[in-house]
Design a protein around this motif. Structure first.
Motif, PDB file in Angstrom:
ATOM      1  N   PHE A 168      27.818 125.057  39.527  1.00  0.00           N
ATOM      2  CA  PHE A 168      26.684 124.653  40.389  1.00  0.00           C
ATOM      3  C   PHE A 168      26.572 122.982  40.514  1.00  0.00           C
ATOM      4  CE2 PHE A 168      22.234 123.484  40.646  1.00  0.00           C
ATOM      5  CZ  PHE A 168      21.830 124.161  41.911  1.00  0.00           C
ATOM      6  N   SER A 169      26.627 122.374  39.396  1.00  0.00           N
ATOM      7  CA  SER A 169      26.648 120.978  39.212  1.00  0.00           C
ATOM      8  C   SER A 169      27.492 120.390  40.057  1.00  0.00           C
ATOM      9  CB  SER A 169      26.820 120.399  37.830  1.00  0.00           C
ATOM     10  OG  SER A 169      28.018 120.541  37.100  1.00  0.00           O
ATOM     11  N   LYS A 170      28.796 120.963  40.126  1.00  0.00           N
ATOM     12  CA  LYS A 170      29.844 120.524  41.064  1.00  0.00           C
ATOM     13  C   LYS A 170      29.189 120.805  42.573  1.00  0.00           C
ATOM     14  CE  LYS A 170      33.513 121.337  37.664  1.00  0.00           C
ATOM     15  NZ  LYS A 170      34.595 122.206  37.259  1.00  0.00           N
ATOM     16  N   ALA A 171      29.009 121.814  42.858  1.00  0.00           N
ATOM     17  CA  ALA A 171      28.489 122.254  44.259  1.00  0.00           C
ATOM     18  C   ALA A 171      27.430 121.256  44.718  1.00  0.00           C
ATOM     19  CB  ALA A 171      28.027 123.661  44.354  1.00  0.00           C
ATOM     20  N   VAL A 172      26.582 121.038  43.880  1.00  0.00           N
ATOM     21  CA  VAL A 172      25.565 119.969  44.583  1.00  0.00           C
ATOM     22  C   VAL A 172      25.928 118.555  44.243  1.00  0.00           C
ATOM     23  CG1 VAL A 172      23.598 121.812  44.177  1.00  0.00           C
ATOM     24  CG2 VAL A 172      24.072 120.072  42.441  1.00  0.00           C
ATOM     25  N   GLY A 173      26.904 118.340  43.569  1.00  0.00           N
ATOM     26  CA  GLY A 173      27.393 117.077  43.599  1.00  0.00           C
ATOM     27  C   GLY A 173      26.736 116.092  42.588  1.00  0.00           C
ATOM     28  N   LEU A 174      26.124 116.522  41.499  1.00  0.00           N
ATOM     29  CA  LEU A 174      25.480 115.915  40.563  1.00  0.00           C
ATOM     30  C   LEU A 174      26.203 115.799  39.321  1.00  0.00           C
ATOM     31  CD1 LEU A 174      21.821 117.217  40.475  1.00  0.00           C
ATOM     32  CD2 LEU A 174      22.643 114.855  40.982  1.00  0.00           C
ATOM     33  N   GLY A 175      27.124 116.780  38.870  1.00  0.00           N
ATOM     34  CA  GLY A 175      27.541 116.840  37.632  1.00  0.00           C
ATOM     35  C   GLY A 175      26.497 116.893  36.690  1.00  0.00           C
ATOM     36  N   MET A 176      26.524 116.666  35.678  1.00  0.00           N
ATOM     37  CA  MET A 176      25.427 116.733  34.368  1.00  0.00           C
ATOM     38  C   MET A 176      24.574 115.571  34.275  1.00  0.00           C
ATOM     39  SD  MET A 176      25.041 119.730  33.472  1.00  0.00           S
ATOM     40  CE  MET A 176      26.069 121.283  33.754  1.00  0.00           C
ATOM     41  N   ARG A 177      24.189 115.098  35.354  1.00  0.00           N
ATOM     42  CA  ARG A 177      23.185 113.995  35.179  1.00  0.00           C
ATOM     43  C   ARG A 177      21.953 114.437  36.047  1.00  0.00           C
ATOM     44  NH1 ARG A 177      26.704 112.071  39.364  1.00  0.00           N
ATOM     45  NH2 ARG A 177      25.447 111.443  41.301  1.00  0.00           N
ATOM     46  N   MET A 178      20.917 113.690  35.569  1.00  0.00           N
ATOM     47  CA  MET A 178      19.425 114.056  36.111  1.00  0.00           C
ATOM     48  C   MET A 178      19.604 114.203  37.564  1.00  0.00           C
ATOM     49  SD  MET A 178      17.349 114.478  33.766  1.00  0.00           S
ATOM     50  CE  MET A 178      15.858 114.195  34.043  1.00  0.00           C
ATOM     51  N   PRO A 179      18.735 115.136  38.037  1.00  0.00           N
ATOM     52  CA  PRO A 179      18.040 115.982  37.562  1.00  0.00           C
ATOM     53  C   PRO A 179      18.274 117.271  36.923  1.00  0.00           C
ATOM     54  CG  PRO A 179      17.399 116.339  39.708  1.00  0.00           C
ATOM     55  CD  PRO A 179      18.597 115.216  39.620  1.00  0.00           C
ATOM     56  N   MET A 180      19.963 117.101  36.864  1.00  0.00           N
ATOM     57  CA  MET A 180      20.503 118.400  36.479  1.00  0.00           C
ATOM     58  C   MET A 180      20.621 118.543  34.913  1.00  0.00           C
ATOM     59  SD  MET A 180      22.300 121.091  37.157  1.00  0.00           S
ATOM     60  CE  MET A 180      23.148 122.295  36.346  1.00  0.00           C
ATOM     61  N   ALA A 181      20.156 119.723  34.236  1.00  0.00           N
ATOM     62  CA  ALA A 181      20.204 119.674  32.786  1.00  0.00           C
ATOM     63  C   ALA A 181      20.679 121.198  32.696  1.00  0.00           C
ATOM     64  CB  ALA A 181      18.996 119.370  32.102  1.00  0.00           C
ATOM     65  N   TRP A 182      21.491 121.435  31.681  1.00  0.00           N
ATOM     66  CA  TRP A 182      21.836 123.001  31.695  1.00  0.00           C
ATOM     67  C   TRP A 182      20.827 123.942  31.494  1.00  0.00           C
ATOM     68  CZ3 TRP A 182      27.186 123.294  31.384  1.00  0.00           C
ATOM     69  CH2 TRP A 182      27.904 122.102  30.636  1.00  0.00           C
ATOM     70  N   SER A 183      19.799 123.593  30.796  1.00  0.00           N
ATOM     71  CA  SER A 183      18.845 124.640  30.933  1.00  0.00           C
ATOM     72  C   SER A 183      17.819 124.779  31.903  1.00  0.00           C
ATOM     73  CB  SER A 183      18.019 124.539  29.560  1.00  0.00           C
ATOM     74  OG  SER A 183      17.342 123.396  29.769  1.00  0.00           O
TER      75      SER A 183
END
Length: 133
Positions: free
Chosen positions: A66-81
């Motif tokens: 998912f983080s790849k699909a939206v282009g964020l990687g694991m940086r804000m606002p993306m967080a695992w949980s």
């Protein structure tokens, strides 16, 4: 008609997730899984530890995809949980987002689709996000 805005995929070894889990079980689960996923994980790992680890690994892979699909990687606002994969009554996996990721996502994308699979020590997730209509 909607179009594809992003695609992400991830393949993960269950043994890698299990090793991380064994180092700090509670902390790892709380960091990776959202609240509803934690409930499902607890039930599954209690019934069958191998099945629980496959569940944890598929969710980890889905969050990576998912983080790849939206282009964020694991940086804000993306967080695992903040990104959960929960099953609809039919069994279909669905993406459920928490704030502030949900707000960020809804401003940019339409529906998100996720597919999961597991095979002994490998799991895979594939995510497609649609553009806004």
């Amino acid at each position: 008609m909607s179009s594809i805005a992003g695609i992400g995929t991830d393949i993960t070894y269950v043994s890698r997730i299990q090793a991380a889990y064994e180092r700090r079980p509670e902390r790892f689960v709380q960091r990776i899984l959202g609240p509803e996923e934690q409930v499902v994980f607890a039930r599954r790992v209690e019934r069958d530890p191998r099945r629980g680890m496959r569940y944890l690994a598929t969710r980890f892979a889905a969050k990576e995809a998912f983080s790849k699909a939206v282009g964020l990687g694991m940086r804000m606002p993306m967080a695992w949980s903040r990104m959960q994969v929960l099953n609809a009554p039919s069994g279909k996996p669905t993406v459920v987002l928490a704030e502030p990721l949900a707000h960020w996502y809804n401003q940019r994308f339409g529906a998100a689709h996720v597919s999961l699979t597991d095979e002994s020590d490998l799991v895979m997730a594939f995510v497609i996000v649609e553009s806004q209509t």
